[in-house]
Write a protein that holds these residues in place. Structure first.
Motif, PDB file in Angstrom:
ATOM      1  N   ILE A   4       7.612   3.361   0.949  1.00  0.00           N
ATOM      2  CA  ILE A   4       7.132   2.066   0.457  1.00  0.00           C
ATOM      3  C   ILE A   4       7.614   0.936   1.333  1.00  0.00           C
ATOM      4  O   ILE A   4       7.145  -0.187   1.211  1.00  0.00           O
ATOM      5  CB  ILE A   4       7.531   1.807  -1.014  1.00  0.00           C
ATOM      6  CG1 ILE A   4       9.032   1.735  -1.178  1.00  0.00           C
ATOM      7  CG2 ILE A   4       6.897   2.793  -1.926  1.00  0.00           C
ATOM      8  CD1 ILE A   4       9.475   1.267  -2.531  1.00  0.00           C
ATOM      9  N   SER A   5       8.548   1.198   2.252  1.00  0.00           N
ATOM     10  CA  SER A   5       9.034   0.146   3.119  1.00  0.00           C
ATOM     11  C   SER A   5       8.058  -0.130   4.261  1.00  0.00           C
ATOM     12  O   SER A   5       8.271  -1.037   5.040  1.00  0.00           O
ATOM     13  CB  SER A   5      10.413   0.511   3.669  1.00  0.00           C
ATOM     14  OG  SER A   5      10.320   1.685   4.453  1.00  0.00           O
ATOM     15  N   HIS A   6       7.004   0.654   4.393  1.00  0.00           N
ATOM     16  CA  HIS A   6       6.021   0.441   5.450  1.00  0.00           C
ATOM     17  C   HIS A   6       5.336  -0.910   5.218  1.00  0.00           C
ATOM     18  O   HIS A   6       4.699  -1.126   4.187  1.00  0.00           O
ATOM     19  CB  HIS A   6       4.999   1.587   5.441  1.00  0.00           C
ATOM     20  CG  HIS A   6       4.165   1.626   6.661  1.00  0.00           C
ATOM     21  ND1 HIS A   6       3.174   0.712   6.899  1.00  0.00           N
ATOM     22  CD2 HIS A   6       4.192   2.452   7.739  1.00  0.00           C
ATOM     23  CE1 HIS A   6       2.601   0.976   8.059  1.00  0.00           C
ATOM     24  NE2 HIS A   6       3.213   2.033   8.587  1.00  0.00           N
ATOM     25  N   PRO A   7       5.463  -1.844   6.159  1.00  0.00           N
ATOM     26  CA  PRO A   7       4.946  -3.206   5.936  1.00  0.00           C
ATOM     27  C   PRO A   7       3.439  -3.271   5.699  1.00  0.00           C
ATOM     28  O   PRO A   7       2.983  -4.068   4.878  1.00  0.00           O
ATOM     29  CB  PRO A   7       5.346  -3.977   7.195  1.00  0.00           C
ATOM     30  CG  PRO A   7       5.866  -2.976   8.160  1.00  0.00           C
ATOM     31  CD  PRO A   7       6.128  -1.700   7.442  1.00  0.00           C
ATOM     32  N   ARG A  11       1.481  -4.671   2.339  1.00  0.00           N
ATOM     33  CA  ARG A  11       0.447  -5.718   2.362  1.00  0.00           C
ATOM     34  C   ARG A  11      -0.803  -5.280   1.594  1.00  0.00           C
ATOM     35  O   ARG A  11      -1.362  -6.047   0.825  1.00  0.00           O
ATOM     36  CB  ARG A  11       0.096  -6.098   3.802  1.00  0.00           C
ATOM     37  CG  ARG A  11       1.106  -7.028   4.435  1.00  0.00           C
ATOM     38  CD  ARG A  11       0.553  -7.712   5.679  1.00  0.00           C
ATOM     39  NE  ARG A  11       0.171  -6.790   6.730  1.00  0.00           N
ATOM     40  CZ  ARG A  11       0.985  -6.331   7.669  1.00  0.00           C
ATOM     41  NH1 ARG A  11       2.236  -6.692   7.694  1.00  0.00           N
ATOM     42  NH2 ARG A  11       0.526  -5.510   8.596  1.00  0.00           N
ATOM     43  N   TYR A  12      -1.233  -4.043   1.824  1.00  0.00           N
ATOM     44  CA  TYR A  12      -2.401  -3.541   1.094  1.00  0.00           C
ATOM     45  C   TYR A  12      -2.112  -3.462  -0.404  1.00  0.00           C
ATOM     46  O   TYR A  12      -2.953  -3.836  -1.223  1.00  0.00           O
ATOM     47  CB  TYR A  12      -2.835  -2.170   1.628  1.00  0.00           C
ATOM     48  CG  TYR A  12      -3.734  -2.252   2.838  1.00  0.00           C
ATOM     49  CD1 TYR A  12      -5.095  -2.492   2.694  1.00  0.00           C
ATOM     50  CD2 TYR A  12      -3.224  -2.089   4.117  1.00  0.00           C
ATOM     51  CE1 TYR A  12      -5.931  -2.576   3.802  1.00  0.00           C
ATOM     52  CE2 TYR A  12      -4.056  -2.168   5.234  1.00  0.00           C
ATOM     53  CZ  TYR A  12      -5.395  -2.411   5.070  1.00  0.00           C
ATOM     54  OH  TYR A  12      -6.225  -2.487   6.160  1.00  0.00           O
ATOM     55  N   ASP A  32      -5.209   2.940 -12.968  1.00  0.00           N
ATOM     56  CA  ASP A  32      -5.824   3.646 -11.839  1.00  0.00           C
ATOM     57  C   ASP A  32      -4.767   4.086 -10.834  1.00  0.00           C
ATOM     58  O   ASP A  32      -4.813   5.214 -10.322  1.00  0.00           O
ATOM     59  CB  ASP A  32      -6.831   2.740 -11.116  1.00  0.00           C
ATOM     60  CG  ASP A  32      -8.123   2.542 -11.881  1.00  0.00           C
ATOM     61  OD1 ASP A  32      -8.307   3.174 -12.936  1.00  0.00           O
ATOM     62  OD2 ASP A  32      -8.950   1.734 -11.404  1.00  0.00           O
ATOM     63  N   VAL A  33      -3.830   3.205 -10.558  1.00  0.00           N
ATOM     64  CA  VAL A  33      -2.772   3.544  -9.599  1.00  0.00           C
ATOM     65  C   VAL A  33      -1.929   4.704 -10.135  1.00  0.00           C
ATOM     66  O   VAL A  33      -1.513   5.573  -9.377  1.00  0.00           O
ATOM     67  CB  VAL A  33      -1.923   2.303  -9.254  1.00  0.00           C
ATOM     68  CG1 VAL A  33      -0.690   2.681  -8.454  1.00  0.00           C
ATOM     69  CG2 VAL A  33      -2.762   1.292  -8.473  1.00  0.00           C
ATOM     70  N   ALA A  34      -1.729   4.737 -11.439  1.00  0.00           N
ATOM     71  CA  ALA A  34      -1.003   5.868 -12.046  1.00  0.00           C
ATOM     72  C   ALA A  34      -1.790   7.163 -11.841  1.00  0.00           C
ATOM     73  O   ALA A  34      -1.203   8.217 -11.549  1.00  0.00           O
ATOM     74  CB  ALA A  34      -0.752   5.611 -13.530  1.00  0.00           C
ATOM     75  N   ALA A  94       1.839   5.733   0.388  1.00  0.00           N
ATOM     76  CA  ALA A  94       2.796   4.618   0.528  1.00  0.00           C
ATOM     77  C   ALA A  94       2.280   3.366  -0.167  1.00  0.00           C
ATOM     78  O   ALA A  94       3.058   2.611  -0.760  1.00  0.00           O
ATOM     79  CB  ALA A  94       3.073   4.343   1.999  1.00  0.00           C
ATOM     80  N   VAL A  95       0.964   3.141  -0.118  1.00  0.00           N
ATOM     81  CA  VAL A  95       0.371   1.986  -0.809  1.00  0.00           C
ATOM     82  C   VAL A  95       0.567   2.142  -2.317  1.00  0.00           C
ATOM     83  O   VAL A  95       0.945   1.190  -3.009  1.00  0.00           O
ATOM     84  CB  VAL A  95      -1.132   1.829  -0.458  1.00  0.00           C
ATOM     85  CG1 VAL A  95      -1.809   0.800  -1.346  1.00  0.00           C
ATOM     86  CG2 VAL A  95      -1.298   1.464   1.012  1.00  0.00           C
ATOM     87  N   VAL A  96       0.340   3.345  -2.821  1.00  0.00           N
ATOM     88  CA  VAL A  96       0.530   3.613  -4.249  1.00  0.00           C
ATOM     89  C   VAL A  96       1.991   3.370  -4.642  1.00  0.00           C
ATOM     90  O   VAL A  96       2.277   2.719  -5.649  1.00  0.00           O
ATOM     91  CB  VAL A  96       0.082   5.057  -4.603  1.00  0.00           C
ATOM     92  CG1 VAL A  96       0.548   5.466  -5.986  1.00  0.00           C
ATOM     93  CG2 VAL A  96      -1.443   5.170  -4.499  1.00  0.00           C
ATOM     94  N   ALA A  97       2.923   3.856  -3.834  1.00  0.00           N
ATOM     95  CA  ALA A  97       4.352   3.654  -4.127  1.00  0.00           C
ATOM     96  C   ALA A  97       4.706   2.165  -4.091  1.00  0.00           C
ATOM     97  O   ALA A  97       5.445   1.674  -4.958  1.00  0.00           O
ATOM     98  CB  ALA A  97       5.202   4.429  -3.134  1.00  0.00           C
TER      99      ALA A  97
END
Length: 191
Positions: A4-7, A11-12, A32-34, A94-97
């Motif tokens: 999740i630290s991916h910048p 942003r997304y 939805d994210v769940a 990563a976006v979900v996290a």
């Protein structure tokens, strides 16, 4: 899988998070994210499909349509398609996290990673949760892990802070105190 630290992932995630709230669809998109989290957690194959640069984007879009259209909100499906179009689909886990971290922040929830020597059931965890909530002033979500090397006690990590109440740590501290007292004792005899 990216953290999740991916910048770019953050942003997304923030874009989807803010758009969901702006449209008044926060609860639906959160749900939805769940679903996405559960899908990627339970199906490593699905995660591999989105991570693979070899699988064509059109095929990935078709997978999104097949698996998620009708199950997820149109905003979420469009967001997934946008990730594929921008060639950022490998960041999806990563976006979900990162999105889930934004949810937690909004709700005042922090995660505490708890390692214990023996299994800790829900009843045994409640006093720990209550104490951590008093200490942090936030709601706590525990992530429990058994670690027999601790011998006994508990190690808790909340953010960057570690509370080490393990028997192993207490033995290490005792050993260090004994070593210092022996060293000091030997040093004073040589004067």
């Amino acid at each position: 899988m990216q953290g999740i630290s991916h910048p770019v992932a953050r942003r997304y995630a923030r874009a989807l998070f803010e758009e969901a709230r702006a449209r008044g669809q926060a609860e639906a998109i959160d749900a939805d994210v769940a679903v996405l989290h559960e899908s990627f957690t339970t199906s490593r194959e699905l995660a591999r499909v989105f991570e693979s640069p070899v699988i064509p984007r059109e095929k990935k879009k078709k997978i999104i349509e097949t698996l998620f259209a009708g199950r997820l909100q149109p905003l979420t499906v469009r967001f997934l398609e946008l990730l594929v179009e921008k060639e950022r689909e490998s960041l999806l886990p990563a976006v979900v996290a990162a999105y889930r971290a934004l949810q937690d922040e909004e709700q005042g929830i922090i995660e505490a990673q708890v390692r214990t020597a023996f299994p800790l059931d829900e009843a045994g965890a409640q006093p720990l949760v209550a104490k951590l909530e008093r200490l942090t002033g936030k709601k706590i979500r525990l992530r429990l892990q058994q670690d027999p090397s601790l011998i006994g006690g508990v190690v808790v990590r909340v953010g960057d802070t570690v509370y080490d109440g393990s028997v192993r740590q207490q033995l290490t501290a005792l050993r260090e105190r004994l070593r210092r007292s022996v060293t000091l004792g030997n040093g004073s005899n040589q004067s």
